[in-house]
Design a protein around this motif. Structure first.
Motif, PDB file in Angstrom:
ATOM      1  N   ILE A  57       0.810  -1.223   0.000  1.00 49.27           N
ATOM      2  CA  ILE A  57       0.000   0.000   0.000  1.00 49.27           C
ATOM      3  C   ILE A  57       0.841   1.269   0.000  1.00 49.27           C
ATOM      4  O   ILE A  57       0.549   2.214  -0.731  1.00 49.27           O
ATOM      5  N   ALA A  58       1.904   1.314   0.783  1.00 50.52           N
ATOM      6  CA  ALA A  58       2.716   2.535   0.872  1.00 50.52           C
ATOM      7  C   ALA A  58       3.390   2.855  -0.454  1.00 50.52           C
ATOM      8  O   ALA A  58       3.529   4.025  -0.814  1.00 50.52           O
ATOM      9  N   ASP A  59       3.778   1.836  -1.199  1.00 46.54           N
ATOM     10  CA  ASP A  59       4.465   2.037  -2.481  1.00 46.54           C
ATOM     11  C   ASP A  59       3.515   2.336  -3.631  1.00 46.54           C
ATOM     12  O   ASP A  59       3.912   2.977  -4.603  1.00 46.54           O
ATOM     13  N   THR A  64      -3.019   5.473  -7.283  1.00 40.91           N
ATOM     14  CA  THR A  64      -4.477   5.353  -7.235  1.00 40.91           C
ATOM     15  C   THR A  64      -5.127   6.571  -6.597  1.00 40.91           C
ATOM     16  O   THR A  64      -6.153   7.057  -7.067  1.00 40.91           O
ATOM     17  N   VAL A  65      -4.533   7.056  -5.512  1.00 43.77           N
ATOM     18  CA  VAL A  65      -5.096   8.186  -4.757  1.00 43.77           C
ATOM     19  C   VAL A  65      -3.982   9.201  -4.506  1.00 43.77           C
ATOM     20  O   VAL A  65      -3.351   9.188  -3.454  1.00 43.77           O
ATOM     21  N   PRO A  66      -3.725  10.089  -5.464  1.00 40.63           N
ATOM     22  CA  PRO A  66      -2.644  11.056  -5.272  1.00 40.63           C
ATOM     23  C   PRO A  66      -2.945  12.142  -4.244  1.00 40.63           C
ATOM     24  O   PRO A  66      -2.035  12.647  -3.588  1.00 40.63           O
ATOM     25  N   ASN A  67      -4.216  12.494  -4.072  1.00 40.18           N
ATOM     26  CA  ASN A  67      -4.607  13.550  -3.139  1.00 40.18           C
ATOM     27  C   ASN A  67      -4.736  12.974  -1.730  1.00 40.18           C
ATOM     28  O   ASN A  67      -5.601  12.149  -1.458  1.00 40.18           O
ATOM     29  N   ARG A  68      -3.910  13.422  -0.823  1.00 46.12           N
ATOM     30  CA  ARG A  68      -3.885  12.881   0.539  1.00 46.12           C
ATOM     31  C   ARG A  68      -5.082  13.319   1.384  1.00 46.12           C
ATOM     32  O   ARG A  68      -5.248  12.842   2.502  1.00 46.12           O
ATOM     33  N   ASP A  69      -5.913  14.206   0.854  1.00 45.17           N
ATOM     34  CA  ASP A  69      -7.125  14.616   1.556  1.00 45.17           C
ATOM     35  C   ASP A  69      -8.351  13.824   1.105  1.00 45.17           C
ATOM     36  O   ASP A  69      -9.457  14.058   1.586  1.00 45.17           O
ATOM     37  N   THR A  70      -8.160  12.898   0.181  1.00 44.98           N
ATOM     38  CA  THR A  70      -9.258  12.075  -0.311  1.00 44.98           C
ATOM     39  C   THR A  70      -9.670  11.057   0.743  1.00 44.98           C
ATOM     40  O   THR A  70      -8.820  10.464   1.401  1.00 44.98           O
ATOM     41  N   ARG A  71     -10.958  10.862   0.893  1.00 43.65           N
ATOM     42  CA  ARG A  71     -11.461   9.807   1.784  1.00 43.65           C
ATOM     43  C   ARG A  71     -11.174   8.463   1.126  1.00 43.65           C
ATOM     44  O   ARG A  71     -11.432   8.272  -0.062  1.00 43.65           O
ATOM     45  N   ILE A  72     -10.629   7.513   1.893  1.00 44.69           N
ATOM     46  CA  ILE A  72     -10.288   6.177   1.397  1.00 44.69           C
ATOM     47  C   ILE A  72     -10.952   5.146   2.303  1.00 44.69           C
ATOM     48  O   ILE A  72     -10.880   5.250   3.525  1.00 44.69           O
ATOM     49  N   VAL A  73     -11.569   4.144   1.697  1.00 51.22           N
ATOM     50  CA  VAL A  73     -12.191   3.042   2.430  1.00 51.22           C
ATOM     51  C   VAL A  73     -11.346   1.793   2.206  1.00 51.22           C
ATOM     52  O   VAL A  73     -11.055   1.431   1.070  1.00 51.22           O
ATOM     53  N   LEU A  74     -10.949   1.149   3.296  1.00 48.38           N
ATOM     54  CA  LEU A  74     -10.145  -0.071   3.247  1.00 48.38           C
ATOM     55  C   LEU A  74     -10.930  -1.251   3.808  1.00 48.38           C
ATOM     56  O   LEU A  74     -11.733  -1.088   4.730  1.00 48.38           O
ATOM     57  N   TYR A  75     -10.658  -2.442   3.264  1.00 47.37           N
ATOM     58  CA  TYR A  75     -11.192  -3.663   3.870  1.00 47.37           C
ATOM     59  C   TYR A  75     -10.276  -4.833   3.534  1.00 47.37           C
ATOM     60  O   TYR A  75      -9.459  -4.763   2.617  1.00 47.37           O
ATOM     61  N   CYS A  76     -10.407  -5.897   4.313  1.00 44.17           N
ATOM     62  CA  CYS A  76      -9.660  -7.129   4.065  1.00 44.17           C
ATOM     63  C   CYS A  76     -10.602  -8.298   4.381  1.00 44.17           C
ATOM     64  O   CYS A  76     -11.742  -8.283   3.952  1.00 44.17           O
ATOM     65  N   GLY A  93       0.552  10.600   5.453  1.00 45.98           N
ATOM     66  CA  GLY A  93      -0.167  11.874   5.435  1.00 45.98           C
ATOM     67  C   GLY A  93      -1.597  11.803   4.942  1.00 45.98           C
ATOM     68  O   GLY A  93      -2.258  12.832   4.805  1.00 45.98           O
ATOM     69  N   TYR A  94      -2.115  10.608   4.679  1.00 41.26           N
ATOM     70  CA  TYR A  94      -3.518  10.468   4.290  1.00 41.26           C
ATOM     71  C   TYR A  94      -4.356  10.616   5.563  1.00 41.26           C
ATOM     72  O   TYR A  94      -4.148   9.909   6.543  1.00 41.26           O
ATOM     73  N   SER A  95      -5.275  11.569   5.547  1.00 39.37           N
ATOM     74  CA  SER A  95      -5.972  11.915   6.781  1.00 39.37           C
ATOM     75  C   SER A  95      -7.402  11.390   6.883  1.00 39.37           C
ATOM     76  O   SER A  95      -7.991  11.441   7.960  1.00 39.37           O
ATOM     77  N   HIS A  96      -7.960  10.886   5.803  1.00 40.71           N
ATOM     78  CA  HIS A  96      -9.359  10.443   5.813  1.00 40.71           C
ATOM     79  C   HIS A  96      -9.437   8.973   5.404  1.00 40.71           C
ATOM     80  O   HIS A  96     -10.021   8.623   4.373  1.00 40.71           O
ATOM     81  N   VAL A  97      -8.856   8.112   6.222  1.00 45.11           N
ATOM     82  CA  VAL A  97      -8.798   6.685   5.929  1.00 45.11           C
ATOM     83  C   VAL A  97      -9.740   5.952   6.873  1.00 45.11           C
ATOM     84  O   VAL A  97      -9.728   6.200   8.072  1.00 45.11           O
TER      85      VAL A  97
END
Length: 114
Positions: A57-59, A64-76, A93-97
């Motif tokens: 994910i870090a690399d 996929t998501v260049p803007n670090r202020d974008t809301r991101i939804v994760l699941y596994c 620096g992604y703040s909306h995860v």
């Protein structure tokens, strides 16, 4: 008699309406990222989810998501790998995860799976 006919048609139609797929994500909606293995992803995933294994994910996130202020939804599968990915993204620096847990949690939340 008319009322009974209308109710019968309605009852026959409801299952069809419930099977309709949800619309694809709009550009203003949060990207959904599946952080499971490639094999797990192939076995089933949230529709339109981007597959990025948690250990990558870090690399790969900025492609996929260049803007670090974008809301991101994760699941596994259970939420544990999504938690690891969430921490990695926050360090970048992604703040909306959001860790939404596992695939079954996503289904219960109304996400369509394939």
């Amino acid at each position: 008699m008319k009322r009974a006919g209308f109710l019968a048609i309605l009852l026959l139609t409801l299952p069809v309406l419930a099977e309709q797929p949800a619309p694809a994500l709009r550009p203003d909606q949060a990207p959904v990222i599946d952080v499971r293995s490639a094999e797990e992803y192939r076995e089933g995933h949230v529709r339109d989810a981007v597959h990025i294994p948690y250990e990558q994910i870090a690399d790969r996130i900025t492609a996929t998501v260049p803007n670090r202020d974008t809301r991101i939804v994760l699941y596994c599968r259970s939420g544990r790998r999504a938690e690891i990915a969430e921490k990695a993204l926050r360090r970048l620096g992604y703040s909306h995860v959001e860790n939404k847990g596992g695939l079954e949690d996503m289904r219960r939340a109304g996400y369509v799976t394939e």
